[in-house]
Design an enzyme around this catalytic site. Structure first.
Site, PDB file in Angstrom:
ATOM      1  N   GLY A  12      61.423 -36.750 -23.487  1.00  0.00           N
ATOM      2  CA  GLY A  12      62.168 -37.729 -24.280  1.00  0.00           C
ATOM      3  C   GLY A  12      61.374 -38.221 -25.479  1.00  0.00           C
ATOM      4  O   GLY A  12      60.228 -37.797 -25.703  1.00  0.00           O
ATOM      5  N   GLN A  13      61.979 -39.144 -26.223  1.00  0.00           N
ATOM      6  CA  GLN A  13      61.381 -39.623 -27.477  1.00  0.00           C
ATOM      7  C   GLN A  13      59.994 -40.238 -27.249  1.00  0.00           C
ATOM      8  O   GLN A  13      59.059 -39.974 -27.995  1.00  0.00           O
ATOM      9  CB  GLN A  13      62.303 -40.666 -28.130  1.00  0.00           C
ATOM     10  CG  GLN A  13      61.854 -41.069 -29.525  1.00  0.00           C
ATOM     11  CD  GLN A  13      62.607 -42.274 -30.072  1.00  0.00           C
ATOM     12  OE1 GLN A  13      63.284 -42.989 -29.344  1.00  0.00           O
ATOM     13  NE2 GLN A  13      62.475 -42.514 -31.353  1.00  0.00           N
ATOM     14  N   ILE A  36      64.101 -32.945 -16.477  1.00  0.00           N
ATOM     15  CA  ILE A  36      65.184 -32.290 -15.747  1.00  0.00           C
ATOM     16  C   ILE A  36      65.356 -30.830 -16.158  1.00  0.00           C
ATOM     17  O   ILE A  36      65.923 -30.035 -15.420  1.00  0.00           O
ATOM     18  CB  ILE A  36      66.510 -33.073 -15.882  1.00  0.00           C
ATOM     19  CG1 ILE A  36      67.513 -32.604 -14.823  1.00  0.00           C
ATOM     20  CG2 ILE A  36      67.060 -32.982 -17.297  1.00  0.00           C
ATOM     21  CD1 ILE A  36      68.605 -33.595 -14.521  1.00  0.00           C
ATOM     22  N   ASN A  53      64.466 -33.644 -11.061  1.00  0.00           N
ATOM     23  CA  ASN A  53      65.613 -34.518 -11.276  1.00  0.00           C
ATOM     24  C   ASN A  53      65.203 -35.919 -10.847  1.00  0.00           C
ATOM     25  O   ASN A  53      64.883 -36.137  -9.676  1.00  0.00           O
ATOM     26  CB  ASN A  53      66.805 -34.016 -10.445  1.00  0.00           C
ATOM     27  CG  ASN A  53      68.046 -34.863 -10.639  1.00  0.00           C
ATOM     28  OD1 ASN A  53      67.994 -35.930 -11.252  1.00  0.00           O
ATOM     29  ND2 ASN A  53      69.172 -34.393 -10.127  1.00  0.00           N
ATOM     30  N   TYR A 143      73.248 -50.330 -20.682  1.00  0.00           N
ATOM     31  CA  TYR A 143      71.799 -50.135 -20.750  1.00  0.00           C
ATOM     32  C   TYR A 143      71.068 -51.446 -20.473  1.00  0.00           C
ATOM     33  O   TYR A 143      70.146 -51.507 -19.651  1.00  0.00           O
ATOM     34  CB  TYR A 143      71.449 -49.595 -22.143  1.00  0.00           C
ATOM     35  CG  TYR A 143      69.986 -49.316 -22.375  1.00  0.00           C
ATOM     36  CD1 TYR A 143      69.291 -48.414 -21.580  1.00  0.00           C
ATOM     37  CD2 TYR A 143      69.313 -49.932 -23.425  1.00  0.00           C
ATOM     38  CE1 TYR A 143      67.948 -48.138 -21.819  1.00  0.00           C
ATOM     39  CE2 TYR A 143      67.973 -49.657 -23.673  1.00  0.00           C
ATOM     40  CZ  TYR A 143      67.295 -48.763 -22.865  1.00  0.00           C
ATOM     41  OH  TYR A 143      65.964 -48.494 -23.104  1.00  0.00           O
ATOM     42  N   LYS A 147      68.608 -52.488 -17.340  1.00  0.00           N
ATOM     43  CA  LYS A 147      67.214 -52.889 -17.585  1.00  0.00           C
ATOM     44  C   LYS A 147      66.943 -54.298 -17.043  1.00  0.00           C
ATOM     45  O   LYS A 147      65.866 -54.564 -16.497  1.00  0.00           O
ATOM     46  CB  LYS A 147      66.886 -52.814 -19.082  1.00  0.00           C
ATOM     47  CG  LYS A 147      66.765 -51.390 -19.617  1.00  0.00           C
ATOM     48  CD  LYS A 147      65.613 -50.635 -18.973  1.00  0.00           C
ATOM     49  CE  LYS A 147      65.416 -49.242 -19.526  1.00  0.00           C
ATOM     50  NZ  LYS A 147      64.399 -48.483 -18.788  1.00  0.00           N
TER      51      LYS A 147
END
Length: 316
Positions: A12-13, A36, A53, A143, A147
């Site tokens: 990811g980023q 994944i 996963n 989101y 969180k």
């Protein structure tokens, strides 16, 4: 004995840059990247990589045991804009991956966890300027809800089971080396790419939408710093506020124009505007600075210079 680290969501980023930095510090073989799927990218090809996963407890437990993992950085998540399109999956991924790792720590199989939170935990009723560490938190996005719930669970597992879990609330993150991951603050990455390639950018937020932002170098530094801090310096076990700069699309466009005078920007707000409007404009991170010595290095001006320099070199 060297620390063995597992990064879940390494493609990811944040994960891509975090993995490279941790490998420099702890040694390539001691940092196991996982995601994944196996992409043909540097983070996969430059060291140990496992397909996992994040929703599969047995897979994670197996990796922890096989590699004798001490610390887990759980970076897998569905971000704000993407999560709104698939709420049930976002909740499942963002919550159950966290439970898997918390339960492994509770069982004594890992010693320390990093789990990222976000400014999305705040909502429309939160004070917008200099949002304090302790304040009203009524998130209005999937989101943000996940969180906020995750923060409560981290604190609970620390208080009840003694789990060493550490967290920071990331603002919008800006990076030249990895693509955006489906967040509402992504415009602040995309604008640099379009400025160089097209000399123009259509922004999906309104011109005066001010949000807290951070250059990726600072975010990675903060992540490693909080994990390396002695346990007695970590006073907050939900998640720490973290800040560097706040700006509007108008302000970042003006900064880019100093380097690319012909650059123009237009505005076409979409569904992400409502998400942005629910978030703070600036963050008070005094607790992180006091407890474990957090300091940011980049402001809007120095970040713009670095972004344009690196992206230009990449395109050359």
């Amino acid at each position: 004995m060297s620390t063995k680290i597992l990064i879940i969501g390494a493609c990811g980023q944040i994960g891509t840059e975090l993995t490279q930095k941790l490998r420099k510090i702890y040694g390539t073989e001691n940092v196991i990247a996982s995601d994944i799927r196996k992409l043909n990218i540097d983070v996969v090809n430059s060291g140990p990589f496992e397909v996992v996963n994040a929703l599969d407890f047995n897979q994670i437990e197996h990796l922890v045991e096989v590699h004798q993992i001490d610390e887990v950085y759980l970076m897998a998540a569905l971000l704000s804009a993407t999560a709104e399109k698939n709420p049930a999956f976002a909740w499942d991924l963002n919550m159950n991956s966290l439970f898997h790792v918390l339960n492994l720590a509770k069982a004594g199989k890992i010693k320390k966890i990093f789990w990222p939170s976000s400014i999305a935990v705040f909502g429309p009723t939160t004070p917008k300027e200099n949002t304090p560490q302790y304040t009203i938190m009524e998130p209005s996005t999937v989101y943000g809800i996940s969180k906020q719930a995750g923060e409560r669970w981290c604190e609970y597992y620390h208080n009840i089971f003694g789990v060493d879990v550490r967290s920071i609330r990331y603002p919008g993150l800006i990076s030249w080396s990895s693509p955006p991951g489906g967040g509402t603050t992504d415009y602040a990455v995309d604008i640099f790419h379009k400025a160089l390639s097209d000399k123009t950018y259509e922004c999906f937020l309104s011109s005066e939408t001010k949000m807290p932002m951070m250059y990726m170098d600072d975010a990675i530094a903060a992540t490693i710093q909080i994990m390396q801090a002695p346990a007695d310096q970590i006073k907050i076990h939900s998640s720490y506020n973290l800040a560097a700069m706040s700006f509007t699309p108008t302000e970042i466009a003006a900064e880019i124009k100093k380097h690319i005078p012909e650059f123009t920007i237009t505005y076409e707000p979409d569904f992400r505007q409502k998400i942005a409007d629910s978030w703070p404009a600036s963050i008070d991170d005094a607790e992180a600075r006091k407890d474990w010595g957090w300091k940011h290095e980049f402001d809007l001006e120095s970040m713009t210079v670095d972004m344009l320099k690196n992206l230009s070199a990449e395109k050359a």
